[in-house]
Design an enzyme around this catalytic site. Structure first.
Site, PDB file in Angstrom:
ATOM      1  N   TYR A  69       0.861  -1.187   0.000  1.00  0.00           N
ATOM      2  CA  TYR A  69       0.000   0.000   0.000  1.00  0.00           C
ATOM      3  C   TYR A  69       0.890   1.227   0.000  1.00  0.00           C
ATOM      4  CZ  TYR A  69      -3.628   3.321   1.402  1.00  0.00           C
ATOM      5  OH  TYR A  69      -4.509   4.380   1.447  1.00  0.00           O
ATOM      6  N   ASP A 101       9.239   2.906   0.618  1.00  0.00           N
ATOM      7  CA  ASP A 101       8.109   3.525   1.299  1.00  0.00           C
ATOM      8  C   ASP A 101       8.185   3.101   2.756  1.00  0.00           C
ATOM      9  OD1 ASP A 101       5.740   4.251   2.429  1.00  0.00           O
ATOM     10  OD2 ASP A 101       4.498   3.692   0.698  1.00  0.00           O
ATOM     11  N   LYS A 150       3.737   8.778   9.233  1.00  0.00           N
ATOM     12  CA  LYS A 150       3.278   8.232  10.518  1.00  0.00           C
ATOM     13  C   LYS A 150       4.138   8.588  11.755  1.00  0.00           C
ATOM     14  CE  LYS A 150       0.613   4.580   8.358  1.00  0.00           C
ATOM     15  NZ  LYS A 150      -0.831   4.656   8.518  1.00  0.00           N
TER      16      LYS A 150
HETATM   17  N1  PMP Z   1       2.538   4.122   2.420  1.00  0.00           N
HETATM   18  C1  PMP Z   1       2.391   3.229   3.406  1.00  0.00           C
HETATM   19  C2  PMP Z   1       3.388   2.116   3.534  1.00  0.00           C
HETATM   20  C3  PMP Z   1       1.323   3.341   4.302  1.00  0.00           C
HETATM   21  O1  PMP Z   1       1.170   2.416   5.271  1.00  0.00           O
HETATM   22  C4  PMP Z   1       0.412   4.405   4.162  1.00  0.00           C
HETATM   23  C5  PMP Z   1      -0.751   4.591   5.122  1.00  0.00           C
HETATM   24  N2  PMP Z   1      -1.154   3.502   5.824  1.00  0.00           N
HETATM   25  C6  PMP Z   1       0.618   5.322   3.121  1.00  0.00           C
HETATM   26  C7  PMP Z   1       1.690   5.158   2.270  1.00  0.00           C
HETATM   27  C8  PMP Z   1      -0.307   6.484   2.923  1.00  0.00           C
HETATM   28  O2  PMP Z   1      -0.151   7.390   3.972  1.00  0.00           O
HETATM   29  P1  PMP Z   1      -1.341   8.404   4.344  1.00  0.00           P
HETATM   30  O3  PMP Z   1      -2.445   7.604   4.921  1.00  0.00           O
HETATM   31  O4  PMP Z   1      -0.700   9.333   5.333  1.00  0.00           O
HETATM   32  O5  PMP Z   1      -1.707   9.106   3.079  1.00  0.00           O
END
Ligand code: PMP
Length: 446
Positions: A153, A249, A277
């Site tokens: 994701y 990521d 996060k």
């Molecule tokens: N990349 C990863 C690995 C994530 O876990 C998330 C959110 N869970 C995102 C991108 C997207 O981040 P956001 O919800 O702050 O847009």
């Protein structure tokens, strides 16, 4: 309830949350602010406040929190140091639309901490930071296509919400949302995580036109699956050979599974790293860090905009959070409480005859019910989530706030006593399901 109190089911229902949820549905779509929250069984809870490892709901019940805001609350709720830093900044202004000291002071600290970080770009959410990373990679390479992996994701944007939950048998890229632009499918190749031969083969094809390889270095979003030995190294080598930009990521892993995230833990340096996060201890802040030549493109043609970029409130929270994440005991403590929880849960599941894979990478833990050993994202998606949803409601009744989907987050504020209380509560929840005849049949007996 405090540690040591009885863990027997003490919450029968959530009338305040239920009323709030029904009222919210008249003004918020589904009564929630982000769609996934609607799936929290038995219905979304409404919280009044949090402190440290605990949350209090509007009915006055308290919980040990393993959701942590879906990840950001790594130093616990309302840590006094974060509250003080934010309070001080609030008195000095909310946003300036121009430079201020915190934006480069905190950037300097990230450059010192994150492997390969020569420059930092600030933004607000993980989704938008991934978007600018992809744009930078395309500008840098003059190429159009990108690689992502099954079950990974990278936010909800059109290019990225592909083959996350819905996976095609033959590995074709699959859109994740109604209304998504189908044209993105032509730009993306989706490969199985940990299949380095597939990556090497694709990147070596003449005309593959791959600008970027995006990867969750630990597949936290689908099973907390670590990289196979050598996989990240082989991604690095394949990107070096082909000129594609390697993007880690680290929205979940960054500052969480080691001071310098997965890049430090696995000793592989990407070209770009996406952080969010844990970065600001609960405030909205994200970043792209990495190679100076790639990131400096924002001064020569690549557009990266955002009214709230470099927001001083979020950066004040980030400075305090980085201070808290700099002590010598932080990562050993996170590792120790997480290992204690994993061991306790394994013993408890075994005691009740419930098959489950429980493992953790640092303070990110995964329970996959109905499976003896999880290897791939597809294994995780096939786990017994109907049973797990029943289990987390029983856990909720015993003061544990857990995510659906099996992932647990621990903070610096979770103690060994919290974990012991948690394991006792899970034991009681499983006993209750056993009495009601709702435990699944162990896999070996099927
Ligand atoms: N990349 C990863 C690995 C994530 O876990 C998330 C959110 N869970 C995102 C991108 C997207 O981040 P956001 O919800 O702050 O847009």
């Amino acid at each position: 309830m405090t540690a040591g109190d009885s863990v027997a089911g003490r919450i029968a229902a959530w009338p305040g949350s239920h009323t709030a949820w029904h009222r919210a549905q008249a003004s918020l779509a589904g009564g929630v602010s982000t769609g996934l929250r609607a799936s929290m069984p038995p219905h979304p809870l409404f919280f009044h406040h949090g402190a440290g490892s605990r949350l209090w709901d509007v009915d006055g019940n308290d919980y040990l929190d393993y959701v942590l805001g879906w990840g950001p609350v790594i130093v616990g709720h309302s840590h006094p140091a974060v509250v003080a830093a934010v309070g001080e900044q609030l008195r000095r202004g909310q946003t300036f639309g121009s430079g201020h000291v915190l934006e480069y002071e905190v950037a300097e600290r990230l450059c010192a901490r994150i492997p390969g970080a020569g420059r930092v770009l600030w933004s607000n959410t993980g989704s938008e930071a991934v978007q600018v990373a992809l744009r930078l990679a395309r500008a840098h390479t003059g190429r159009r296509r990108y690689v992502k992996f099954e079950g990974h994701y990278h936010g909800w944007t059109d290019p990225m919400l592909v083959s996350y939950r819905n996976l095609a048998e033959d590995g074709r890229p699959v859109l994740g949302s109604a209304g998504q632009h189908p044209g993105v499918l032509a730009d993306v190749s989706v490969l199985p995580f940990n299949d380095s031969a597939a990556v090497a083969e694709l990147l070596s094809q003449p005309g593959s036109d791959i600008a970027a390889v995006l990867v969750e270095p630990v597949l936290c979003n689908t099973g907390v699956l670590p990289p196979a030995p050598g996989f990240l190294e082989e991604l690095r080598a394949a990107c070096d050979r082909s000129g594609a930009v390697l993007v880690f990521d680290e929205v979940i892993t960054g500052l969480r599974i080691a001071a310098g995230g997965a890049a430090e833990r696995y000793a592989v340096t990407p070209d770009l790293t996406v952080l969010a996060k844990a970065l600001a201890g609960g405030f909205s802040l994200s970043a792209v860090t990495g190679r100076t030549d790639i990131i400096e493109q924002v001064t020569s043609g690549v557009v990266h905009a955002g009214t709230y970029n470099g927001n001083p409130i979020a950066l004040a929270a980030a400075a305090a959070t980085l201070d808290l994440l700099s002590g010598p005991d932080v990562y050993p403590h996170l590792e120790a409480v997480s290992a204690q929880l994993a061991a306790g849960l394994r013993t408890t599941f075994a005691r009740h005859g419930v098959t489950a894979d429980v493992h953790h990478v640092g303070p990110v833990l995964q329970v996959s019910p109905g499976i003896t050993e999880v290897r791939t994202a597809r294994d995780v998606l096939a786990a017994d989530w109907a049973f797990y949803n029943e289990l987390i409601v029983e856990a909720l009744r015993r003061g544990l706030f857990l995510l659906p989907g099996g992932r647990w987050y621990l903070s610096t504020e979770h103690s060994a006593a919290d974990v012991a209380q948690t394991v006792a509560a899970m034991d009681d929840a499983l006993a209750e399901l056993g009495r009601a005849g709702r435990l699944p049949v162990p896999v070996a007996e099927i």
